[in-house]
Design a protein around this motif. Sequence first.
Motif, PDB file in Angstrom:
ATOM      1  N   TYR A  35       0.844  -1.183   0.000  1.00  0.00           N
ATOM      2  CA  TYR A  35       0.000   0.000   0.000  1.00  0.00           C
ATOM      3  C   TYR A  35       0.885   1.240   0.000  1.00  0.00           C
ATOM      4  CZ  TYR A  35      -3.698  -3.015   2.040  1.00  0.00           C
ATOM      5  OH  TYR A  35      -4.638  -3.996   2.290  1.00  0.00           O
ATOM      6  N   GLN A  37       0.451   5.213   1.596  1.00  0.00           N
ATOM      7  CA  GLN A  37      -0.370   5.991   2.513  1.00  0.00           C
ATOM      8  C   GLN A  37      -0.045   7.464   2.334  1.00  0.00           C
ATOM      9  OE1 GLN A  37       0.336   5.202   6.666  1.00  0.00           O
ATOM     10  NE2 GLN A  37      -1.430   6.372   7.334  1.00  0.00           N
ATOM     11  N   LEU A  41      -5.816  10.745   1.936  1.00  0.00           N
ATOM     12  CA  LEU A  41      -6.196   9.709   0.961  1.00  0.00           C
ATOM     13  C   LEU A  41      -6.259   8.332   1.598  1.00  0.00           C
ATOM     14  CD1 LEU A  41      -4.111  10.822  -2.155  1.00  0.00           C
ATOM     15  CD2 LEU A  41      -6.538  11.237  -1.695  1.00  0.00           C
ATOM     16  N   GLY A  42      -5.731   8.190   2.793  1.00  0.00           N
ATOM     17  CA  GLY A  42      -5.746   6.906   3.462  1.00  0.00           C
ATOM     18  C   GLY A  42      -4.782   5.929   2.818  1.00  0.00           C
ATOM     19  N   LEU A  43      -5.124   4.646   2.859  1.00  0.00           N
ATOM     20  CA  LEU A  43      -4.302   3.590   2.270  1.00  0.00           C
ATOM     21  C   LEU A  43      -4.869   3.197   0.916  1.00  0.00           C
ATOM     22  CD1 LEU A  43      -3.598   3.265   5.372  1.00  0.00           C
ATOM     23  CD2 LEU A  43      -3.124   0.892   4.818  1.00  0.00           C
TER      24      LEU A  43
END
Lengths: 113, 114
Positions: A35, A37, A41-43
């Motif tokens: 991922y 981060q 936008l988060g993950l």
Amino acid sequence: DVKVTQSSRYLVKRTGEKVFLECVQDMDHENMFWYRQDPGLGLRLIYFSYDVKMKEKGDIPEGYSVSREKKERFSLILESASTNQTSMYLCASIRDSSSYEQYFGPGTRLTVT
Amino acid sequence: GNSVTQMEGPVTLSEEAFLTINCTYTATGYPSLFWYVQYPGEGLQLLLKATKADDKGSNKGFEATYRKETTSFHLEKGSVQVSDSAVYFCALAPWGAGSYQLTFGKGTKLSVIP
């Protein structure tokens, strides 16, 4: 305890360089994930792998590739790093498809200048 | 597609205050729901989970109840501590065997001041 380790906590690279991020898990997990981060936008899932030499694209695979030659190791490759790839990169693993708990590494903060 | 929406932060609370972080989701069927926590300088770790409607997940004084009728999974804690300062992520795993990819919310940063 499950342990997921990442090769570097901090990395600074130049635009155009080829970058390798390494992830190793010690619990014989089948599935591994990469991922990125970003604030607000988060993950977001880049790639995942459900077996050795197997890979699937996630939501944002452009500009990245992966390699999984051994079960415990999952590498993320930036073929030609760009400044918009400056981010925190998180690796995770999961035992198998019947288990939902993902175990995360501490992350690699990559800066591309 | 699946999505998770959680309240935007940052959230700043005094020690011993009550905490609620809202989370709602969009998904078909009966997804499993999770709260992950990320302490400063660390990766994410699972805080609690619920796999069916009306289940309550709990851990370290935190609780969340899976509400199918409101498609929600709000995180609560009765009395926060400075050590709870972290980023909290709501996530879902889609319904169905073999679907283990998680969809995460954007995260809510919590700061607890003494």
